[in-house]
Design an enzyme around this catalytic site. Structure first.
Site, PDB file in Angstrom:
ATOM      1  N   PHE A   1       0.606  -1.472  -0.124  1.00  0.00           N
ATOM      2  CA  PHE A   1      -0.377  -0.352  -0.349  1.00  0.00           C
ATOM      3  C   PHE A   1       0.741   1.202   0.265  1.00  0.00           C
ATOM      4  CE2 PHE A   1      -2.989   3.187   2.372  1.00  0.00           C
ATOM      5  CZ  PHE A   1      -4.165   2.752   1.095  1.00  0.00           C
ATOM      6  N   ARG A   2       2.164   0.935   0.852  1.00  0.00           N
ATOM      7  CA  ARG A   2       2.917   2.896   1.181  1.00  0.00           C
ATOM      8  C   ARG A   2       3.971   2.612   0.428  1.00  0.00           C
ATOM      9  NH1 ARG A   2      -0.932   1.755   4.988  1.00  0.00           N
ATOM     10  NH2 ARG A   2      -2.019   3.748   5.164  1.00  0.00           N
TER      11      ARG A   2
ATOM     12  N   HIS B   1     -10.751  -8.178   4.595  1.00  0.00           N
ATOM     13  CA  HIS B   1     -10.939  -6.836   3.186  1.00  0.00           C
ATOM     14  C   HIS B   1     -11.783  -7.197   2.050  1.00  0.00           C
ATOM     15  CE1 HIS B   1      -8.118  -3.476   5.476  1.00  0.00           C
ATOM     16  NE2 HIS B   1      -9.346  -4.002   6.039  1.00  0.00           N
TER      17      HIS B   1
ATOM     18  N   CYS C   1     -23.049  -7.219  -6.605  1.00  0.00           N
ATOM     19  CA  CYS C   1     -24.600  -6.141  -6.184  1.00  0.00           C
ATOM     20  C   CYS C   1     -24.599  -5.398  -4.642  1.00  0.00           C
ATOM     21  CB  CYS C   1     -25.257  -6.242  -7.141  1.00  0.00           C
ATOM     22  SG  CYS C   1     -26.866  -4.930  -6.404  1.00  0.00           S
TER      23      CYS C   1
ATOM     24  N   CYS D   1     -26.511  -3.820 -12.072  1.00  0.00           N
ATOM     25  CA  CYS D   1     -26.912  -5.319 -11.619  1.00  0.00           C
ATOM     26  C   CYS D   1     -28.046  -5.488 -12.400  1.00  0.00           C
ATOM     27  CB  CYS D   1     -27.345  -5.268 -10.255  1.00  0.00           C
ATOM     28  SG  CYS D   1     -27.726  -7.457 -10.179  1.00  0.00           S
TER      29      CYS D   1
ATOM     30  N   SER E   1       1.361  -3.004   7.434  1.00  0.00           N
ATOM     31  CA  SER E   1       1.917  -1.167   8.482  1.00  0.00           C
ATOM     32  C   SER E   1       0.967  -1.111   9.789  1.00  0.00           C
ATOM     33  CB  SER E   1       2.576  -0.173   7.228  1.00  0.00           C
ATOM     34  OG  SER E   1       0.807   0.205   7.518  1.00  0.00           O
TER      35      SER E   1
ATOM     36  N   ASN F   1       7.918  -7.367  10.229  1.00  0.00           N
ATOM     37  CA  ASN F   1       7.872  -6.137   9.122  1.00  0.00           C
ATOM     38  C   ASN F   1       9.067  -5.543   8.875  1.00  0.00           C
ATOM     39  OD1 ASN F   1       5.466  -5.151   7.449  1.00  0.00           O
ATOM     40  ND2 ASN F   1       6.185  -3.192   8.231  1.00  0.00           N
TER      41      ASN F   1
HETATM   42  P1  NAD Z   1       0.910  -1.718   3.859  1.00  0.00           P
HETATM   43  O1  NAD Z   1       1.183  -1.158   2.735  1.00  0.00           O
HETATM   44  O2  NAD Z   1       0.356  -0.680   4.740  1.00  0.00           O
HETATM   45  O3  NAD Z   1       1.757  -2.352   4.782  1.00  0.00           O
HETATM   46  C1  NAD Z   1       2.905  -2.769   4.225  1.00  0.00           C
HETATM   47  C2  NAD Z   1       3.875  -3.365   4.624  1.00  0.00           C
HETATM   48  O4  NAD Z   1       4.331  -4.992   4.612  1.00  0.00           O
HETATM   49  C3  NAD Z   1       5.193  -2.384   4.855  1.00  0.00           C
HETATM   50  O5  NAD Z   1       5.588  -1.377   6.572  1.00  0.00           O
HETATM   51  C4  NAD Z   1       6.763  -2.840   4.172  1.00  0.00           C
HETATM   52  O6  NAD Z   1       7.191  -2.133   4.639  1.00  0.00           O
HETATM   53  C5  NAD Z   1       6.161  -3.894   4.477  1.00  0.00           C
HETATM   54  N1  NAD Z   1       6.806  -4.867   3.774  1.00  0.00           N
HETATM   55  C6  NAD Z   1       6.292  -5.080   2.023  1.00  0.00           C
HETATM   56  N2  NAD Z   1       7.376  -6.499   2.138  1.00  0.00           N
HETATM   57  C7  NAD Z   1       7.398  -6.752   3.229  1.00  0.00           C
HETATM   58  C8  NAD Z   1       8.127  -7.888   3.234  1.00  0.00           C
HETATM   59  N3  NAD Z   1       9.128  -9.200   1.890  1.00  0.00           N
HETATM   60  N4  NAD Z   1       8.363  -8.456   4.849  1.00  0.00           N
HETATM   61  C9  NAD Z   1       8.510  -7.947   5.084  1.00  0.00           C
HETATM   62  N5  NAD Z   1       7.109  -6.797   5.548  1.00  0.00           N
HETATM   63  C10 NAD Z   1       7.195  -6.323   3.959  1.00  0.00           C
HETATM   64  O7  NAD Z   1      -0.139  -2.494   4.314  1.00  0.00           O
HETATM   65  P2  NAD Z   1      -1.033  -2.960   5.243  1.00  0.00           P
HETATM   66  O8  NAD Z   1      -1.117  -2.401   6.744  1.00  0.00           O
HETATM   67  O9  NAD Z   1      -1.836  -4.740   4.963  1.00  0.00           O
HETATM   68  O10 NAD Z   1      -2.799  -2.186   4.312  1.00  0.00           O
HETATM   69  C11 NAD Z   1      -3.576  -1.705   3.305  1.00  0.00           C
HETATM   70  C12 NAD Z   1      -4.523  -1.765   2.850  1.00  0.00           C
HETATM   71  O11 NAD Z   1      -4.829  -1.999   1.290  1.00  0.00           O
HETATM   72  C13 NAD Z   1      -4.880  -3.389   3.261  1.00  0.00           C
HETATM   73  O12 NAD Z   1      -6.017  -3.338   3.722  1.00  0.00           O
HETATM   74  C14 NAD Z   1      -5.210  -3.975   1.707  1.00  0.00           C
HETATM   75  O13 NAD Z   1      -6.862  -4.452   2.164  1.00  0.00           O
HETATM   76  C15 NAD Z   1      -4.644  -3.951   1.093  1.00  0.00           C
HETATM   77  N6  NAD Z   1      -3.860  -4.432   0.422  1.00  0.00           N
HETATM   78  C16 NAD Z   1      -3.717  -5.360  -0.119  1.00  0.00           C
HETATM   79  C17 NAD Z   1      -3.176  -6.026  -1.540  1.00  0.00           C
HETATM   80  C18 NAD Z   1      -3.037  -7.332  -1.846  1.00  0.00           C
HETATM   81  O14 NAD Z   1      -3.946  -8.851  -1.493  1.00  0.00           O
HETATM   82  N7  NAD Z   1      -1.783  -8.540  -1.490  1.00  0.00           N
HETATM   83  C19 NAD Z   1      -1.986  -4.903  -1.779  1.00  0.00           C
HETATM   84  C20 NAD Z   1      -2.358  -3.717  -1.591  1.00  0.00           C
HETATM   85  C21 NAD Z   1      -3.051  -3.245  -0.208  1.00  0.00           C
END
Ligand code: NAD
Length: 252
Positions: free
Chosen positions: A36-37, A122, A130, A155, A197, A221
């Protein structure tokens, strides 16, 4: 990775009877799905479209669907990575009560964690629903219809608004999944938070609840999280090699 830490993690896993593993986008970065970030992530390019914005106009829905098709393509091509595989091996041991995931990619299940053990708080990005009658819609059909008409889908059953079966910012969380996650968290005797995160609430409330319930909390993390201070053990490293080493240690 320091062998003492792997030893400690393996010891905690071995002693646990009702472990919960809570995962975020970081468990899927190895699979080519950006988080995400981190730089380059889907959402660093665009501000997320909030639920009320999605409802507000066909134009916004069109934009949301166009973005979603790109995410869906990435997810469809992805295969489980080292972290998913290690979590599936841990689940096979029989002491993982639930894997609670924020991810919408279905990769825990594809790595072999039984479907009924995974809670997707999520939602799931492989289908659409729908918002009025709940009817299921296939993403491929939505895409075809949108290409033909240039309009976001309605739908076929009730004319309601169709949305990917994922939870947007500002959208209500799924009740059953939240209740199941809460029950598993309160019952857990070990709680791992991996690749998140821990900034997105209410999801990140589960590790907080575990900690308040005096359940040992382990955070793995790549970078610091806002909840590191609550954890018994914090490991700032890539999750795949750490959990892979734990699985290998448990197998010996
Ligand atoms: P986030 O991006 O906020 O945090 C991800 C964290 O994982 C980061 O702090 C990063 O440093 C860490 N990270 C990345 N690669 C890593 C690795 N190989 N090993 C260890 N740490 C690692 O994501 P979040 O906390 O899941 O929140 C984001 C929201 O966005 C979630 O609610 C999710 O629903 C959604 N999302 C989902 C997906 C997916 O389905 N794969 C992808 C992106 C976002």
């Amino acid at each position: 990775m320091n062998d003492e830490i792997i030893e400690e993690l393996a010891g905690r896993v071995q002693q646990a009877r009702r472990m919960v593993i809570f995962t975020g986008a970081g468990v899927s970065t190895d699979s080519g799905i950006p988080d995400f970030r981190s730089p380059g992530g889907f959402w660093t390019k665009h501000k997320p479209i909030e639920y009320r914005e999605f409802l507000s106009s066909p134009e916004t829905r069109k934009e949301a669907w166009t973005r979603f098709f790109a995410i869906h393509d990435t997810i469809t091509k992805a295969v489980p990575g080292e972290t998913h595989r290690a979590i599936a091996r841990l689940a096979e041991r029989g002491n993982v009560a639930r894997v609670i995931t924020q991810n919408i990619d279905g990769l825990h299940q594809r790595a072999g964690v039984p479907h009924d053990q995974v809670i997707e708080i999520h939602g799931n990005g492989s289908l659409a629903r729908c918002l009025s009658c709940g009817a299921r819609h296939e993403i491929a059909e939505v895409r075809e219809a949108m290409m033909e008409t240039g309009e976001p889908p309605a739908c076929g059953t009730c004319g309601g608004i169709v949305k990917s079966a994922t939870i947007s910012f500002g959208q209500a969380m799924p009740e059953q999944e939240m209740a199941d996650s809460r029950a598993a968290t309160l019952d857990a005797d070990l709680f791992f938070a991996v690749g998140s995160s821990l900034q997105v609430f209410p999801a990140a409330g589960f590790p907080v609840t575990a900690s308040h319930n005096h359940t040992p909390l382990v955070i793995i993390n790549r970078e610091p999280t806002g909840l590191d201070g609550l954890a018994q053990l914090v490991i700032h490293a890539d999750a795949g090699p750490v959990l892979g080493a734990v699985v290998a240690k448990l197998a010996n």
